[in-house]
Design an enzyme around this catalytic site. Structure first.
Site, PDB file in Angstrom:
ATOM      1  N   SER A 197      37.525  41.672  62.819  1.00 30.28           N
ATOM      2  CA  SER A 197      36.330  40.656  62.804  1.00 30.28           C
ATOM      3  C   SER A 197      35.809  40.339  61.485  1.00 30.28           C
ATOM      4  O   SER A 197      36.101  41.457  60.563  1.00 30.28           O
ATOM      5  CB  SER A 197      35.340  41.339  63.788  1.00 30.28           C
ATOM      6  OG  SER A 197      34.123  40.683  63.614  1.00 30.28           O
ATOM      7  N   GLY A 234      43.758  45.014  76.764  1.00 28.82           N
ATOM      8  CA  GLY A 234      42.590  44.298  77.088  1.00 28.82           C
ATOM      9  C   GLY A 234      42.921  42.876  77.569  1.00 28.82           C
ATOM     10  O   GLY A 234      42.088  41.679  77.095  1.00 28.82           O
ATOM     11  N   ALA A 235      43.794  42.663  78.353  1.00 28.51           N
ATOM     12  CA  ALA A 235      44.454  41.413  78.767  1.00 28.51           C
ATOM     13  C   ALA A 235      43.884  40.717  79.959  1.00 28.51           C
ATOM     14  O   ALA A 235      44.300  39.790  80.548  1.00 28.51           O
ATOM     15  CB  ALA A 235      45.914  41.388  78.507  1.00 28.51           C
ATOM     16  N   ASN A 236      42.791  41.519  80.382  1.00 22.92           N
ATOM     17  CA  ASN A 236      42.453  41.139  81.825  1.00 22.92           C
ATOM     18  C   ASN A 236      41.411  40.075  81.829  1.00 22.92           C
ATOM     19  O   ASN A 236      40.866  39.359  82.929  1.00 22.92           O
ATOM     20  CB  ASN A 236      41.896  42.087  82.612  1.00 22.92           C
ATOM     21  CG  ASN A 236      40.620  42.751  81.921  1.00 22.92           C
ATOM     22  OD1 ASN A 236      40.938  43.494  81.129  1.00 22.92           O
ATOM     23  ND2 ASN A 236      39.311  42.501  82.735  1.00 22.92           N
ATOM     24  N   THR A 237      41.052  39.634  80.395  1.00 23.19           N
ATOM     25  CA  THR A 237      39.801  38.863  80.531  1.00 23.19           C
ATOM     26  C   THR A 237      39.552  38.140  78.992  1.00 23.19           C
ATOM     27  O   THR A 237      40.475  38.857  78.056  1.00 23.19           O
ATOM     28  CB  THR A 237      38.327  39.315  80.536  1.00 23.19           C
ATOM     29  OG1 THR A 237      37.567  38.307  80.754  1.00 23.19           O
ATOM     30  CG2 THR A 237      38.050  40.201  79.618  1.00 23.19           C
ATOM     31  N   GLY A 238      39.128  37.151  78.738  1.00 26.29           N
ATOM     32  CA  GLY A 238      38.643  36.852  77.441  1.00 26.29           C
ATOM     33  C   GLY A 238      39.868  36.146  76.541  1.00 26.29           C
ATOM     34  O   GLY A 238      40.690  35.743  76.955  1.00 26.29           O
ATOM     35  N   ILE A 239      39.955  36.750  75.113  1.00 24.36           N
ATOM     36  CA  ILE A 239      40.964  36.564  74.124  1.00 24.36           C
ATOM     37  C   ILE A 239      42.214  37.131  74.625  1.00 24.36           C
ATOM     38  O   ILE A 239      43.139  36.309  74.517  1.00 24.36           O
ATOM     39  CB  ILE A 239      40.613  36.882  72.775  1.00 24.36           C
ATOM     40  CG1 ILE A 239      39.308  36.158  72.137  1.00 24.36           C
ATOM     41  CG2 ILE A 239      41.791  36.545  71.689  1.00 24.36           C
ATOM     42  CD1 ILE A 239      38.700  36.590  71.034  1.00 24.36           C
ATOM     43  N   GLY A 240      42.103  38.285  75.090  1.00 21.06           N
ATOM     44  CA  GLY A 240      43.379  38.762  75.482  1.00 21.06           C
ATOM     45  C   GLY A 240      44.084  38.171  76.478  1.00 21.06           C
ATOM     46  O   GLY A 240      45.400  38.180  76.466  1.00 21.06           O
ATOM     47  N   TYR A 297      30.049  49.247  64.900  1.00 22.64           N
ATOM     48  CA  TYR A 297      30.844  48.091  65.109  1.00 22.64           C
ATOM     49  C   TYR A 297      31.628  47.908  63.959  1.00 22.64           C
ATOM     50  O   TYR A 297      32.839  47.557  64.001  1.00 22.64           O
ATOM     51  CB  TYR A 297      30.509  46.984  65.999  1.00 22.64           C
ATOM     52  CG  TYR A 297      31.164  45.777  66.285  1.00 22.64           C
ATOM     53  CD1 TYR A 297      32.066  45.784  67.137  1.00 22.64           C
ATOM     54  CD2 TYR A 297      31.250  44.734  65.425  1.00 22.64           C
ATOM     55  CE1 TYR A 297      32.707  44.735  67.403  1.00 22.64           C
ATOM     56  CE2 TYR A 297      31.859  43.634  65.832  1.00 22.64           C
ATOM     57  CZ  TYR A 297      33.012  43.751  66.728  1.00 22.64           C
ATOM     58  OH  TYR A 297      33.675  42.692  67.010  1.00 22.64           O
TER      59      TYR A 297
END
Length: 334
Positions: free
Chosen positions: A174, A45-51, A200
């Site tokens: 989380s 998930g490294a294309n946006t945000g924290i990643g 979640y």
């Protein structure tokens, strides 16, 4: 013009002080200056945000970074941006859809075949509070992606991680796990009315239980695994919560959110810390809230629940089948 100099300077000082206060509340930067030249890192998930920010931080430290993402157009763009910003050209984009067991197995097979070593695996990707969607294999989306997808991926890469030891696995959970409960009789919400928040929280609790059991199984291998709460960040993850579109949230709670909600860059500091800090070598099976180790919720430390969840997860993703995986005949972890 001079009449504006004092007010502007005062304003600048006030804004700067407010930013420092926000950063302090949010947890601050990774205290470790350690570098990782030549080490291979996978960030899901490294294309946006924290990643994306985690990948950037680790690229700055000299790692060979693999961005593992579902959307290849965004993934390629993120990899290009990180290469340009860090001048580290060992940043590549690979396809991985955590909502597909087939995609996970194909990704793992490619890693095993093409990469000599894997030193750091950051299981970052997540979905949050989405509608009642299912993965391509019929799992409830949040449990399927957040837990089962990373469970399978990690298990398929364990031999590579062991061969590369000392190596580290970082699982993003989380604080929401404290409200979670593992519903073994209905993990995929097929019997009861769907509750997106409860689903979640269950998925994030599952991640810590997985971390605890995996750490127990990895004792003596040189591979460590820890879970963390990165903090609440301004990312696309919360797009299904309605928080960003709420006028009440925007105007009434805006100042509070500004203080308590991290930028993706700040939220990536705990992942970076767990990945590189020399003082954490050998630390395993722990839960971190930001940069500090803390005790998770009691159910997250229940060994019986953790072992039962492992067995059920292995059954669901097909890891129990005769000790042989579909990843080019590689033996499955025990």
């Amino acid at each position: 013009m001079n009449r504006y100099l004092l007010p502007l300077s005062v304003l600048g000082t006030a804004v700067g002080g407010a930013v420092l206060l926000r950063d302090y509340i949010a947890g601050g930067a990774c205290p470790s200056k350690a570098t990782i030249p030549g080490k291979t890192v996978i960030v899901t998930g490294a294309n946006t945000g924290i990643g994306k920010q985690t990948a950037l931080e680790l690229a700055r430290r000299g790692g060979n970074i693999i961005l593992a993402c579902r959307d290849m157009e965004k993934c390629e763009a993120a990899a290009k941006e990180i290469r340009g910003e860090t001048l580290n050209h060992r940043v590549s984009a690979w396809h991985l859809d955590l909502a597909s067991l087939k995609s996970i197995r194909e990704f793992a097979a490619k890693i095993i075949e093409e990469e000599e070593q894997v030193h750091i695996l950051v299981n970052n990707a997540a979905v949050m509070r989405c509608p009642h969607w299912t993965t391509k294999d019929g799992f409830e989306m949040q449990f399927g992606v957040n837990h089962l997808g990373h469970f399978l991926l990690t298990n398929l890469l364990l031999d590579k991680l062991k061969a590369s030891a000392p190596s580290r696995i970082i699982n993003l959970s989380s604080l929401a796990h404290v409200a979670g409960h593992i519903e073994f009789d209905d993990l995929n919400w097929e019997k009861k009315k769907y509750d997106t928040k409860a689903a979640y929280c269950q998925s994030k609790l599952a991640i810590i239980l997985f971390t605890k059991e995996l750490s127990r199984r990895l004792q003596g291998t040189g591979v460590t695994v820890n879970a963390l709460h990165p903090g609440v960040a301004r990312t696309e993850l919360g797009r299904h919560t309605g928080m960003h579109s709420s006028a009440f949230s925007s105007f009434t709670l805006g100042p509070i959110f500004w203080l308590l909600v991290k930028s993706p860059q700040l939220a990536a500091q705990p992942s970076t810390y767990l990945a590189v800090a020399e003082e954490l070598e050998g630390v395993s099976g722990k839960y971190f809230d930001g940069l500090k180790e803390k005790a998770p919720a009691p159910e997250a430390e229940d060994e019986e629940v953790a072992q039962r969840l492992w067995a059920e997860s292995a059954r669901l993703v097909g890891l129990e089948m005769s000790g042989v995986s579909s990843v080019r005949g590689q033996p499955l972890p025990k």
